[in-house]
Scaffold this motif. Structure first.
Motif, short mmCIF file in Angstrom:
data_model
loop_
_atom_site.label_atom_id
_atom_site.label_comp_id
_atom_site.label_asym_id
_atom_site.label_seq_id
_atom_site.Cartn_x
_atom_site.Cartn_y
_atom_site.Cartn_z
N LEU A 295 0.83 -1.20 0.00
CA LEU A 295 0.00 0.00 0.00
C LEU A 295 0.87 1.26 0.00
CD1 LEU A 295 -2.91 -0.82 2.48
CD2 LEU A 295 -3.04 -0.59 0.00
N ARG A 296 1.95 1.24 0.76
CA ARG A 296 2.84 2.40 0.79
C ARG A 296 3.43 2.66 -0.59
NH1 ARG A 296 3.07 6.68 3.62
NH2 ARG A 296 2.81 5.42 5.50
N VAL A 297 3.82 1.60 -1.29
CA VAL A 297 4.38 1.75 -2.64
C VAL A 297 3.34 2.30 -3.59
CG1 VAL A 297 5.33 0.50 -4.61
CG2 VAL A 297 6.11 -0.05 -2.29
N LEU A 298 2.13 1.76 -3.56
CA LEU A 298 1.08 2.21 -4.47
C LEU A 298 0.64 3.63 -4.18
CD1 LEU A 298 -1.10 -1.04 -4.62
CD2 LEU A 298 0.50 -0.19 -6.34
N ILE A 299 0.58 4.00 -2.91
CA ILE A 299 0.21 5.37 -2.56
C ILE A 299 1.29 6.34 -3.04
CG2 ILE A 299 -0.08 6.93 -0.58
CD1 ILE A 299 -1.40 4.59 0.88
N GLY A 300 2.54 5.92 -3.00
CA GLY A 300 3.61 6.76 -3.52
C GLY A 300 3.47 7.03 -5.01
N VAL A 301 2.97 6.05 -5.75
CA VAL A 301 2.71 6.25 -7.18
C VAL A 301 1.63 7.30 -7.39
CG1 VAL A 301 1.91 5.13 -9.29
CG2 VAL A 301 3.48 3.92 -7.76
N CYS A 302 0.58 7.25 -6.58
CA CYS A 302 -0.53 8.19 -6.74
C CYS A 302 -0.17 9.60 -6.30
CB CYS A 302 -1.74 7.71 -5.94
SG CYS A 302 -2.63 6.37 -6.74
N ASP A 303 0.83 9.74 -5.47
CA ASP A 303 1.23 11.08 -5.05
C ASP A 303 1.73 11.92 -6.21
OD1 ASP A 303 0.54 10.65 -2.44
OD2 ASP A 303 2.54 10.03 -1.80
#
Length: 794
Positions: A295-303
C-alpha cells in the motif's frame, strides 16, 4: 448439514444416581420427553445472500487411515520443505493481492464519486438545481441498481459485508459459494458501485470477505476444469489448511481496508477465528506487513498524480497527530459519559437493524424484481434527503486556516452558498465518507460546524445506516458506524464545551470508538485500529476506557451486530462456552435415530442404498464375525470417501478382505483431497450396474481408525468443550457397558445447538442461560420505583 444418529430406545436408559430433588424432577421430565422420541425438526439450512442453502460442517480433523499413513511415510524432507515454503509464499501472494484490491477499490470509489460531485457542483454553480438533483439521484440509482443486480443474479453470497460468513466458516460452517471466484468478482465490483452510490455504507468490511476469498482460492490447489493444477498445489486441499489461509486472508483484508496491519491481526484473533495458534499468528502478521508495504508503494505512485483527477490512494488514514494533545483527570467523566451513551446508542442500532433486516429479508425472498424495487426505493429516498436537507443549513464563511480558498481542499462544499462561503451540512452529506470522517477528526476546527447541522447529520446517518444495510449488494458497516460515532462525538463536545478543554476532533475519535464498541463489541482490535487510523498514540488510554465502558453497557441490552446477523442467517455458530443447562444432560439425551453403520466388508448395494436414503456425512465401520471375535468399532468413514471408492469401483466378488496393498495400487492419497468451494460429489454422479451391486468392498483401508469418541454418560457441556476446542465434525458416542453395540450414535454440530436441545427438552427452557439484560419489565420497574421515590421525597 450433518445429521446426528442413535437409536431412540438407548437414549432413555441412562440414569445418574444420587441426584437432588430438583435434578430428579428434571430427570423424570426428561424421561417423558425422551419416551416420545421427538424427531429433530430444527432447520438445517441457512440464508446465504437471499437464497436458502443447505449447511454442512468442515472436516478439521485429520483422517488417519491406511492410505493417509502410507502417504505420510512416503514423504521425504523435500516434501516438508516444499510445504513450509508454500505456506509463506501463499502468505506473500495473499498480502500483495489483497493490498492491490484494497487500493483499487479505494481509487475507483474516489474517482467515481469525485466525478459525480464535480458534475453536481457545476450544475449548482449554474443554478440548475433540479437538474443537479436529477443527475445526483439518477447516478446513485444506476450505481446501486448495478451492484444489486449483479449480486442478485450472479452471486447472492456476495451480499452484505461477508464478515458473518467468514466468522462462521472459521467456526467450522461450510456455507455454499461464499469463496468462489464468481463471488470475489461480484464482491469487488458491487462494493465499488454501492459505496459510490452515496448509500450510507462502507468499503472496509467487505475487504475481510475479499481477503478470505483470495486466500481460499489459493487453497483450492488450482482448477482441474481449466487444467490449472499440479501436484505441489495439493498440499492445501483440506479444510484445516484452508481454514488457516482464510484466517490470514481475513487479517490481510482488514489491514488493507484500514491501513492497520496490527489491527487486522488482532481483529482476526478477537472476533473472527475460533482456533488460534502461534504459527498462524506469525503468518498473519507477515501477510499484513506485506499489505502495509505494498500500500505504501502504491500510494507513492498516486502522489505523483497518476491515479486520476480525484484518486490519491490514501485510503482512510486520518492523520490527526497533535503534539499538544492533552487531557486532565477532570476529562475522564466526559469520556465515561461518551462510552455510556455510545453503548446505549449502539445497542439500539443493533436492535433496529435486526428488525429492518427481517423486513427486508421478507421482501428479498419474493423475487429478483422485489430486490431491485427495494433497492430503488432506498436509493431514491436517501438521495432525496442527502440533496435537500443541506438547504436547511445556513452558509458559513470559509475559515481563515484554509489560505483563502477552503473549497480547494475538497473538505468543504459550496453548494448554494456564495463564493468563499461553505455549507457545513453539505460538506458532510455530499462528500465521500473518508473525507467526511477526515473533516470531523481534524483538530483545531471547533467552530467549523453548527450544532444543529451536526445533530441533523447524526440522526440522518444513524437512520440511513440502518436502512441501507439490508439492500442486496456488497458493503460493510465499519465506515458508516465510524462516521456516525464521530458526528455524535462532535455534537457532545459542543454541548459540553464549557466543561472540558478537549479538542472537538479528538472527542469525535472517542465518539467513533464508543459507537464501534456499542455495536460490534470489539475492544482490543478496534482500539488498535483507531490508533493506527489516526496516528495518535496519545489517545490510547481514553480510547481504551471508552471502549470498555461502551461494550459493557451495550452487552447489558443485546449481542453484537455480527452475532445477531449470524442467527438471522441461520448459520449454526458454536460458542466457546457451554450453557448451564447442558450440564443437566448427557450426550445420549440429544441423540436421535436410527443409526446407520457399515460392516468392515460391505455389500456395494447396501452402501449405495444408504447413501441415497440418508443425508449423513459419516458412518461408523463395525467389524463383526468372521473378521473379529465380536462386534468391534473399527473407525469412521466419510461419505465423500465412499463416493470416491464407488467411482473407482474397487470391488471384490466375495465377502473377504482385499488388504491395503490392493487399495494402494488403485488409489493415491490425492484421490481423497477436498474439492474447491461449492464443488461436491453426490451419489447421483456414481453409475453402478446391477452386477456390481451384488459385489463387496473392503472399507478398512479408507476408514479413519482413530475417531474421537465419548462415553454416553458424559455431560453434554463437557462434550461440547471437546467438540469445539478440537474442531470436530463428528463425534462417536460409545456405550457404557460392553454387552451392547459398539457405538450408539454420532454427535455433530447440530446436536449442540440450543434450538435442537431445547426442542427435544422444552422443560429446560426456564433454565436456559440468559445474559444480564435490561428488558422492558426491568426498566418499567425501576422507573416506577424512581417516580415513587420522588413523590415520597417531595
Amino acid at each position: 448439514m450433518d445429521a446426528s444418529t442413535s437409536p431412540h430406545d438407548d437414549a432413555s436408559e441412562v440414569l445418574l444416581p444420587q441426584r437432588s430433588s430438583l435434578a430428579e424432577q428434571l430427570l423424570s421430565q426428561r424421561s417423558i420427553h425422551l419416551s416420545r422420541s421427538s424427531p429433530n425438526n430444527t432447520s438445517q439450512v441457512a440464508i446465504i445472500g437471499s437464497n436458502l442453502c443447505p449447511i454442512e460442517s468442515l472436516d478439521f480433523e485429520l483422517i488417519e487411515n491406511d492410505l493417509f499413513n502410507q502417504n505420510w511415510r512416503s514423504r521425504g524432507k523435500a516434501h516438508k520443505y516444499r510445504y513450509v515454503v508454500l505456506k509463506w509464499t501463499f502468505c506473500l501472494l495473499i498480502g500483495v493481492l489483497v493490498a492491490a484490491v484494497g487500493f483499487f477499490n479505494n481509487l475507483a470509489v474516489e474517482n467515481i464519486t469525485g466525478f459525480k460531485f464535480l458534475s453536481l457542483s457545476k450544475l449548482m454553480e449554474a443554478e440548475r438545481y433540479w437538474t443537479a438533483f436529477g443527475v445526483f439521484a439518477g447516478s446513485n440509482l444506476l450505481l446501486l441498481l448495478f451492484a444489486s443486480a449483479i449480486t442478485s443474479f450472479i452471486s447472492p453470497a456476495a451480499g452484505g459485508s461477508g464478515i458473518p460468513e467468514v466468522k462462521a466458516y472459521l467456526n467450522g460452517v461450510d456455507a455454499p459459494n461464499i469463496f468462489t471466484l464468481k463471488t470475489l468478482f461480484v464482491k469487488i465490483l458491487g462494493n465499488i458501485t454501492a459505496v459510490s452510490s452515496s448509500l450510507h455504507v462502507g468499503k472496509a468490511g467487505p475487504m475481510v470477505h475479499i481477503g478470505a476469498c483470495i486466500a481460499s482460492i489459493f487453497g483450492q490447489g488450482g482448477s482441474q476444469k481449466y487444467h490449472l493444477t499440479c501436484d505441489w498445489l495439493r498440499y492445501f486441499k483440506n479444510d484445516r489448511d484452508r481454514r488457516d489461509l482464510v484466517t490470514i486472508g481475513a487479517s490481510a483484508g482488514i489491514a488493507a481496508g484500514f491501513r492497520a496491519p496490527v489491527g487486522g491481526v488482532l481483529l482476526a484473533v478477537e472476533s473472527l477465528s475460533s482456533w488460534w495458534r502461534s504459527a498462524l499468528l506469525w503468518r498473519s502478521f507477515f501477510a499484513t506487513a506485506v499489505v502495509a508495504v505494498v500500500l505504501r508503494v502504491l500510494i507513492g505512485v498516486c502522489d505523483s498524480g497518476q491515479c486520476g483527477l480525484f484518486g490519491k490512494g490514501g485510503l482512510i488514514m486520518y492523520d490527526v497527530t497533535n503534539d499538544t494533545t492533552t487531557y486532565q483527570l477532570a476529562d475522564l467523566p466526559i469520556v465515561i459519559l461518551l462510552g455510556i451513551i455510545g453503548g446505549v446508542l449502539g445497542s439500539l442500532y443493533n436492535f433496529l437493524m435486526l428488525k429492518v433486516l427481517r423486513i427486508y429479508g421478507y421482501i428479498n425472498e419474493k423475487s429478483h424484481a422485489h430486490k431491485l424495487l427495494l433497492t430503488s426505493a432506498v436509493s431514491i429516498l436517501i438521495s432525496c434527503f442527502l440533496y435537500w436537507l443541506p438547504w436547511i443549513a445556513s452558509c458559513r464563511p470559509c475559515p481563515s486556516t484554509s489560505n483563502g480558498d477552503c473549497l480547494s481542499t475538497n473538505r468543504f462544499r459550496q453548494f448554494q452558498c456564495p463564493k468563499n462561503y461553505y455549507n457545513d451540512l453539505a460538506s458532510l452529506f455530499l462528500n465521500t465518507h473518508d473525507n467526511a470522517i477526515r473533516n470531523l477528526y481534524s483538530t483545531g476546527t471547533n467552530d467549523f460546524y453548527h450544532p444543529l447541522s451536526l445533530l441533523l447529520f447524526f440522526v440522518s446517518s444513524y437512520i440511513f445506516g440502518i436502512l441501507s444495510y439490508g439492500v442486496v449488494a456488497p458493503f460493510g458497516l465499519f465506515v458508516p458506524i465510524i462516521l456516525t460515532g464521530a458526528t455524535y462525538g462532535r455534537f457532545v463536545a459542543i454541548l459540553l464545551g464549557s466543561y472540558t478543554e478537549l479538542d472537538h476532533g479528538l472527542v469525535a475519535i472517542l465518539g467513533s470508538a464508543s459507537f464501534l464498541g456499542g455495536t460490534m463489541r470489539m475492544t482490543v482490535s478496534v482500539c488498535v485500529i483507531i490508533i493506527e487510523l489516526t496516528n495518535n498514540l496519545l489517545l490510547l488510554p481514553l480510547v481504551m476506557l471508552v471502549l470498555l465502558v461502551s461494550k459493557t453497557v451495550a452487552d447489558s441490552f443485546n449481542g453484537n451486530i455480527y452475532d445477531m446477523i449470524l442467527q438471522l442467517k441461520g448459520l449454526p455458530y458454536l460458542e466457546g462456552h457451554a450453557e448451564p443447562y447442558m450440564r443437566q444432560l448427557t450426550v445420549s439425551d440429544v441423540l436421535s435415530g436410527p443409526l446407520h453403520s457399515f460392516n468392515g466388508v460391505e455389500k456395494v448395494g447396501n452402501i449405495v442404498h444408504t447413501l441415497r436414503s440418508t443425508r449423513h456425512h459419516a458412518f461408523p465401520v463395525i467389524d463383526e464375525p468372521p473378521f473379529s471375535p465380536s462386534p468391534v468399532l473399527y473407525g469412521l468413514i466419510l461419505r465423500s470417501h465412499l463416493l470416491v471408492v464407488l467411482k473407482k469401483k474397487a470391488f471384490v466378488p466375495t465377502n473377504s478382505l482385499s488388504g491395503h496393498e490392493k487399495a494402494s495400487k488403485i488409489f493415491v492419497a490425492s484421490d481423497f483431497d477436498k474439492r474447491g468451494s461449492g464443488k461436491h460429489d453426490t451419489i447421483d454422479d456414481v453409475n453402478i450396474t446391477p452386477e456390481e451391486m451384488e459385489m463387496f468392498v473392503d472399507l478398512h483401508p479408507f476408514t479413519n481408525t482413530s475417531p474421537y469418541t465419548v462415553v454416553e454418560t458424559m455431560s453434554l457441556a463437557k462434550a461440547l468443550t471437546l467438540f469445539r476446542e478440537v474442531g470436530l465434525r463428528h463425534m462417536l458416542v460409545v456405550p457404557k457397558s460392553s454387552d451392547r453395540a459398539p457405538v450408539v450414535g454420532i454427535l455433530t454440530r447440530h446436536d449442540f445447538l440450543p434450538e435442537h436441545i431445547l426442542g427435544l427438552h422444552p422443560f429446560l427452557v426456564r433454565s436456559h442461560w440468559k445474559r444480564l439484560r435490561w428488558n422492558r419489565s426491568t426498566v418499567t420497574k425501576y422507573f416506577r420505583s424512581f417516580i415513587t421515590w420522588l413523590a415520597c421525597s417531595g
